[in-house]
Design a protein around this motif. Structure first.
Motif, PDB file in Angstrom:
ATOM      1  N   SER A 109      19.319  20.090 -30.406  1.00 52.71           N
ATOM      2  CA  SER A 109      20.103  20.978 -31.431  1.00 52.71           C
ATOM      3  C   SER A 109      19.338  21.207 -32.524  1.00 52.71           C
ATOM      4  O   SER A 109      19.684  22.050 -33.276  1.00 52.71           O
ATOM      5  CB  SER A 109      21.298  20.457 -31.796  1.00 52.71           C
ATOM      6  N   GLY A 110      18.294  20.342 -33.058  1.00 49.55           N
ATOM      7  CA  GLY A 110      17.528  20.679 -34.236  1.00 49.55           C
ATOM      8  C   GLY A 110      17.996  19.754 -35.218  1.00 49.55           C
ATOM      9  O   GLY A 110      17.523  19.681 -36.376  1.00 49.55           O
ATOM     10  N   LEU A 111      19.365  19.092 -35.036  1.00 55.35           N
ATOM     11  CA  LEU A 111      19.859  18.378 -36.270  1.00 55.35           C
ATOM     12  C   LEU A 111      19.034  17.193 -36.812  1.00 55.35           C
ATOM     13  O   LEU A 111      19.038  16.748 -37.964  1.00 55.35           O
ATOM     14  CB  LEU A 111      21.393  18.014 -35.993  1.00 55.35           C
ATOM     15  N   LEU A 112      18.113  16.596 -35.991  1.00 48.71           N
ATOM     16  CA  LEU A 112      17.568  15.590 -36.418  1.00 48.71           C
ATOM     17  C   LEU A 112      16.306  15.933 -37.257  1.00 48.71           C
ATOM     18  O   LEU A 112      15.311  15.098 -37.888  1.00 48.71           O
ATOM     19  CB  LEU A 112      16.762  14.598 -34.992  1.00 48.71           C
ATOM     20  N   PRO A 131      20.197  15.854 -49.160  1.00 48.07           N
ATOM     21  CA  PRO A 131      20.984  14.910 -48.731  1.00 48.07           C
ATOM     22  C   PRO A 131      22.523  15.231 -48.800  1.00 48.07           C
ATOM     23  O   PRO A 131      23.199  14.475 -47.601  1.00 48.07           O
ATOM     24  CB  PRO A 131      20.508  13.677 -49.857  1.00 48.07           C
ATOM     25  N   SER A 132      23.155  15.861 -49.642  1.00 46.56           N
ATOM     26  CA  SER A 132      24.399  16.127 -49.516  1.00 46.56           C
ATOM     27  C   SER A 132      24.848  16.859 -48.378  1.00 46.56           C
ATOM     28  O   SER A 132      25.910  16.603 -47.660  1.00 46.56           O
ATOM     29  CB  SER A 132      25.076  16.907 -50.741  1.00 46.56           C
ATOM     30  N   ALA A 174      26.861   8.956 -34.785  1.00 49.40           N
ATOM     31  CA  ALA A 174      26.451   9.221 -36.110  1.00 49.40           C
ATOM     32  C   ALA A 174      25.638   8.114 -36.796  1.00 49.40           C
ATOM     33  O   ALA A 174      24.539   8.757 -37.531  1.00 49.40           O
ATOM     34  CB  ALA A 174      27.772   9.559 -36.892  1.00 49.40           C
ATOM     35  N   GLN A 175      25.795   6.957 -36.340  1.00 48.91           N
ATOM     36  CA  GLN A 175      24.926   5.937 -36.729  1.00 48.91           C
ATOM     37  C   GLN A 175      23.417   5.938 -36.031  1.00 48.91           C
ATOM     38  O   GLN A 175      22.378   5.394 -37.012  1.00 48.91           O
ATOM     39  CB  GLN A 175      25.676   4.485 -36.551  1.00 48.91           C
ATOM     40  N   ILE A 176      23.351   6.185 -34.963  1.00 44.89           N
ATOM     41  CA  ILE A 176      22.145   6.246 -34.179  1.00 44.89           C
ATOM     42  C   ILE A 176      20.736   6.774 -34.981  1.00 44.89           C
ATOM     43  O   ILE A 176      19.838   6.296 -34.897  1.00 44.89           O
ATOM     44  CB  ILE A 176      22.319   6.608 -32.641  1.00 44.89           C
ATOM     45  N   PRO A 177      20.909   8.090 -35.656  1.00 46.78           N
ATOM     46  CA  PRO A 177      19.817   8.608 -36.069  1.00 46.78           C
ATOM     47  C   PRO A 177      19.693   8.169 -37.804  1.00 46.78           C
ATOM     48  O   PRO A 177      18.939   8.766 -38.555  1.00 46.78           O
ATOM     49  CB  PRO A 177      20.013  10.107 -36.075  1.00 46.78           C
ATOM     50  N   HIS A 178      20.550   6.875 -38.270  1.00 53.75           N
ATOM     51  CA  HIS A 178      20.569   6.913 -39.705  1.00 53.75           C
ATOM     52  C   HIS A 178      19.029   6.600 -40.076  1.00 53.75           C
ATOM     53  O   HIS A 178      18.668   7.186 -41.149  1.00 53.75           O
ATOM     54  CB  HIS A 178      21.245   5.714 -40.012  1.00 53.75           C
ATOM     55  N   SER A 179      18.432   5.599 -39.426  1.00 56.16           N
ATOM     56  CA  SER A 179      17.060   4.977 -39.487  1.00 56.16           C
ATOM     57  C   SER A 179      16.094   6.310 -39.540  1.00 56.16           C
ATOM     58  O   SER A 179      14.998   6.148 -40.163  1.00 56.16           O
ATOM     59  CB  SER A 179      16.812   3.969 -38.998  1.00 56.16           C
ATOM     60  N   HIS A 180      16.483   7.248 -38.497  1.00 59.64           N
ATOM     61  CA  HIS A 180      15.582   8.255 -38.227  1.00 59.64           C
ATOM     62  C   HIS A 180      15.368   9.072 -39.700  1.00 59.64           C
ATOM     63  O   HIS A 180      14.152   9.445 -40.035  1.00 59.64           O
ATOM     64  CB  HIS A 180      16.225   9.137 -37.044  1.00 59.64           C
ATOM     65  N   PHE A 181      16.381   9.316 -40.112  1.00 61.97           N
ATOM     66  CA  PHE A 181      16.429  10.024 -41.504  1.00 61.97           C
ATOM     67  C   PHE A 181      15.864   9.285 -42.421  1.00 61.97           C
ATOM     68  O   PHE A 181      15.102   9.665 -43.573  1.00 61.97           O
ATOM     69  CB  PHE A 181      17.903  10.413 -41.840  1.00 61.97           C
ATOM     70  N   ALA A 213      19.631   5.098 -52.510  1.00 57.95           N
ATOM     71  CA  ALA A 213      20.725   5.973 -52.707  1.00 57.95           C
ATOM     72  C   ALA A 213      20.952   6.922 -51.470  1.00 57.95           C
ATOM     73  O   ALA A 213      21.954   6.909 -51.050  1.00 57.95           O
ATOM     74  CB  ALA A 213      20.694   6.667 -54.039  1.00 57.95           C
ATOM     75  N   PHE A 214      19.843   7.374 -50.889  1.00 57.38           N
ATOM     76  CA  PHE A 214      19.498   8.224 -49.918  1.00 57.38           C
ATOM     77  C   PHE A 214      20.028   7.454 -48.647  1.00 57.38           C
ATOM     78  O   PHE A 214      20.997   7.991 -47.736  1.00 57.38           O
ATOM     79  CB  PHE A 214      18.203   8.811 -49.591  1.00 57.38           C
ATOM     80  N   ALA A 215      19.666   6.631 -48.293  1.00 56.39           N
ATOM     81  CA  ALA A 215      20.113   5.435 -46.990  1.00 56.39           C
ATOM     82  C   ALA A 215      21.564   5.227 -47.301  1.00 56.39           C
ATOM     83  O   ALA A 215      22.204   5.257 -46.114  1.00 56.39           O
ATOM     84  CB  ALA A 215      19.126   4.380 -47.045  1.00 56.39           C
ATOM     85  N   GLN A 216      21.945   4.535 -48.374  1.00 55.92           N
ATOM     86  CA  GLN A 216      23.393   4.240 -48.403  1.00 55.92           C
ATOM     87  C   GLN A 216      24.139   5.503 -48.516  1.00 55.92           C
ATOM     88  O   GLN A 216      25.443   5.379 -48.012  1.00 55.92           O
ATOM     89  CB  GLN A 216      23.513   3.537 -49.758  1.00 55.92           C
ATOM     90  N   LEU A 217      23.926   6.809 -48.904  1.00 52.57           N
ATOM     91  CA  LEU A 217      24.683   7.809 -48.968  1.00 52.57           C
ATOM     92  C   LEU A 217      25.263   8.033 -47.298  1.00 52.57           C
ATOM     93  O   LEU A 217      26.305   8.456 -47.096  1.00 52.57           O
ATOM     94  CB  LEU A 217      24.080   9.188 -49.328  1.00 52.57           C
ATOM     95  N   LEU A 218      24.015   7.924 -46.369  1.00 47.24           N
ATOM     96  CA  LEU A 218      24.395   8.331 -45.006  1.00 47.24           C
ATOM     97  C   LEU A 218      25.605   7.127 -44.313  1.00 47.24           C
ATOM     98  O   LEU A 218      26.309   7.545 -43.681  1.00 47.24           O
ATOM     99  CB  LEU A 218      23.313   8.288 -44.081  1.00 47.24           C
ATOM    100  N   HIS A 219      25.433   5.957 -44.961  1.00 46.10           N
ATOM    101  CA  HIS A 219      26.337   5.134 -44.299  1.00 46.10           C
ATOM    102  C   HIS A 219      27.660   5.396 -45.009  1.00 46.10           C
ATOM    103  O   HIS A 219      28.699   5.249 -44.327  1.00 46.10           O
ATOM    104  CB  HIS A 219      25.905   3.355 -45.007  1.00 46.10           C
ATOM    105  N   VAL A 220      27.875   5.729 -46.049  1.00 43.48           N
ATOM    106  CA  VAL A 220      28.974   6.347 -46.871  1.00 43.48           C
ATOM    107  C   VAL A 220      29.617   7.494 -45.723  1.00 43.48           C
ATOM    108  O   VAL A 220      30.852   7.333 -45.416  1.00 43.48           O
ATOM    109  CB  VAL A 220      28.934   6.790 -48.222  1.00 43.48           C
ATOM    110  N   ALA A 221      28.926   8.030 -45.297  1.00 38.16           N
ATOM    111  CA  ALA A 221      29.244   9.243 -44.614  1.00 38.16           C
ATOM    112  C   ALA A 221      29.772   8.906 -43.340  1.00 38.16           C
ATOM    113  O   ALA A 221      30.907   9.520 -42.485  1.00 38.16           O
ATOM    114  CB  ALA A 221      28.140  10.230 -44.277  1.00 38.16           C
ATOM    115  N   ILE A 222      29.445   7.824 -42.869  1.00 38.52           N
ATOM    116  CA  ILE A 222      29.542   7.417 -41.426  1.00 38.52           C
ATOM    117  C   ILE A 222      30.949   6.518 -41.595  1.00 38.52           C
ATOM    118  O   ILE A 222      31.980   6.882 -40.803  1.00 38.52           O
ATOM    119  CB  ILE A 222      28.767   6.055 -40.965  1.00 38.52           C
ATOM    120  N   ASP A 223      31.149   5.718 -42.688  1.00 33.45           N
ATOM    121  CA  ASP A 223      32.601   5.191 -42.988  1.00 33.45           C
ATOM    122  C   ASP A 223      33.611   6.156 -43.233  1.00 33.45           C
ATOM    123  O   ASP A 223      34.814   6.306 -42.832  1.00 33.45           O
ATOM    124  CB  ASP A 223      32.297   4.101 -44.149  1.00 33.45           C
TER     125      ASP A 223
END
Length: 406
Positions: free
Chosen positions: A50-53, A68-69, A86-93, A242-252
């Motif tokens: 899809s290109g989202l990665l 990031p937003s 949603a969590q699978i590509p967390h570390s990718h980003f 903060a960038f990494a944690q923001l994505l965890h917030v988005a998952i929760d």
């Protein structure tokens, strides 16, 4: 997994539309995949295609360079449907961000181009056996004209799906043969490298299909141009944590919204009213209405705080030198958002059964995956320390620490 030919995302609006389309598709079979523990290989291939990665790849390298937003909104949307995906590509980003902050021009050109073509990066970061999770025992050693990596990593989310592994290592070179500075390095290695063994042994109660198993490295060959020094991003005021944690917030936050949507749908279509309510439909029970309203407030607050935190991280990453105050504000905003997201995800996914009634606990509905996913993912880093950093900032004017998870 080999790279999948990918489409190009051109704008934030484009990214949101594609995320919604995929979320609608993934939601249909999310509970079944969870129940059977079927790894979502096909779904992850769709995500890559899809290109989202590639939405955070800098414009100078042909990417959309979304802030990031906007990435957080994409992740949240996917998490509403399936927080595993949603969590699978967390570390990718996160590791794309490391390349942006600390990679050489040649490394950026190489890896960004691969990601634009559909390549996926997975982490090989966490370890067991150390006194704390922050200790790194996986070694990077000189070996003939090059180097080698040896060690074992756990919780390697996304590793069965990825073509590239980002391996956190510690330089072990007491004689200085490599000429590298002491410290931690991330090695970007092909997942197919000789000596790499990826194990599908993740067996948690939730987030069961994230592919967060073990990866072993036995004398894996490493070239210098595959190494990125981590300190330049993590130990400096860059907004990396903060960038990494923001994505965890988005998952929760996504889990919370997904659970609330499932609860309201179940009450509308399947629940029976409690006899004392003296109503014909469960949706007319005033106590159910009250509780649904309370849960809606929790989810809405989490979503609003995620949005505010995203804007703070945008400001922290918008320039090469944003200033320590801007970085601190971003970390604290994300810390507050993490607390509310944690609370909403665990509260709503549990209260789902409270408002839906006994029949909602039947395994055929699979509603338990919301709570199991929330309970598992929110263990990623303790919110009790978020309160500490927020309190110290207010009482002592102490800025939050720079360690990659705040």
């Amino acid at each position: 997994m080999t790279a999948t030919a990918a489409q190009r995302i051109t704008s934030a609006g484009h990214a949101r539309r594609v995320a919604l389309e995929l979320a609608d598709e993934f939601a249909v079979t999310a509970a079944e995949r969870d129940r059977l523990r079927q790894l979502p290989h096909g779904e992850v291939e769709r995500l890559a295609a899809s290109g989202l990665l590639a939405v955070t790849v800098p414009a100078a390298h042909g990417g959309a360079e979304l802030p990031p937003s906007e990435l957080a909104e994409v992740v949240r949307t996917l998490a509403v449907a399936d927080p595993n995906i949603a969590q699978i590509p967390h570390s990718h980003f996160v590791y794309l961000n490391l390349l942006r902050l600390a990679g050489s021009a040649e490394q950026q050109q190489r890896y960004f181009a691969q990601v634009l073509d559909g390549a996926q990066i997975a982490n090989a970061q966490s370890e067991r056996g150390g006194a704390t999770v922050a200790e790194v025992a996986t070694t990077l050693r000189p070996d003939g004209p090059g180097l080698r990596v040896d060690g074992t990593k756990y919780y390697c989310t996304g590793s069965p799906f990825a073509g590239i592994l980002a391996v956190l290592t510690r330089l072990d070179d007491p004689e200085g043969r490599t000429g590298l500075s002491p410290g931690e390095y991330v090695a970007f290695l092909p997942a197919s490298s000789p000596g790499v063994e990826i194990l599908d042994d993740w067996n948690a109660l939730g987030q069961r299909t994230t592919g967060s198993g073990t990866v072993r490295f036995d004398g894996v060959r490493v070239e210098r141009d595959q190494l990125v020094a981590r300190d330049a991003a993590v130990r400096a005021p860059t907004g990396y944590g903060a960038f990494a944690q923001l994505l965890h917030v988005a998952i929760d936050t996504g889990i919370a919204r997904g659970a609330l949507s499932a609860a309201t749908e179940f009450v509308r279509t399947r629940s029976r009213p409690w006899f004392e309510a003296k109503v014909e439909r469960a949706i007319d029970d005033p106590l159910v209405i009250q509780r649904i309203g309370e849960l809606a407030v929790s989810v809405t607050a989490a979503e609003a705080t995620l949005t505010a935190a995203g804007l703070a991280v945008d400001a922290a990453t918008a320039s090469a030198d944003p200033g320590q105050d801007v970085i601190a504000r971003a970390s604290l905003a994300v810390a507050a958002a993490k607390i509310l997201a944690d609370r909403a995800a665990t509260e709503v996914s549990s209260a789902l059964f409270e408002v839906s009634g006994t029949r909602s606990a039947a395994t055929e509905y699979g509603l338990d995956h919301f709570w199991r996913n929330a309970r598992t993912h929110t263990l990623h880093d303790p919110v009790r320390w978020k309160y500490q950093h927020l309190g110290r900032a207010l009482l002592h004017d102490t800025p939050p620490p720079l360690h990659g998870v705040l």
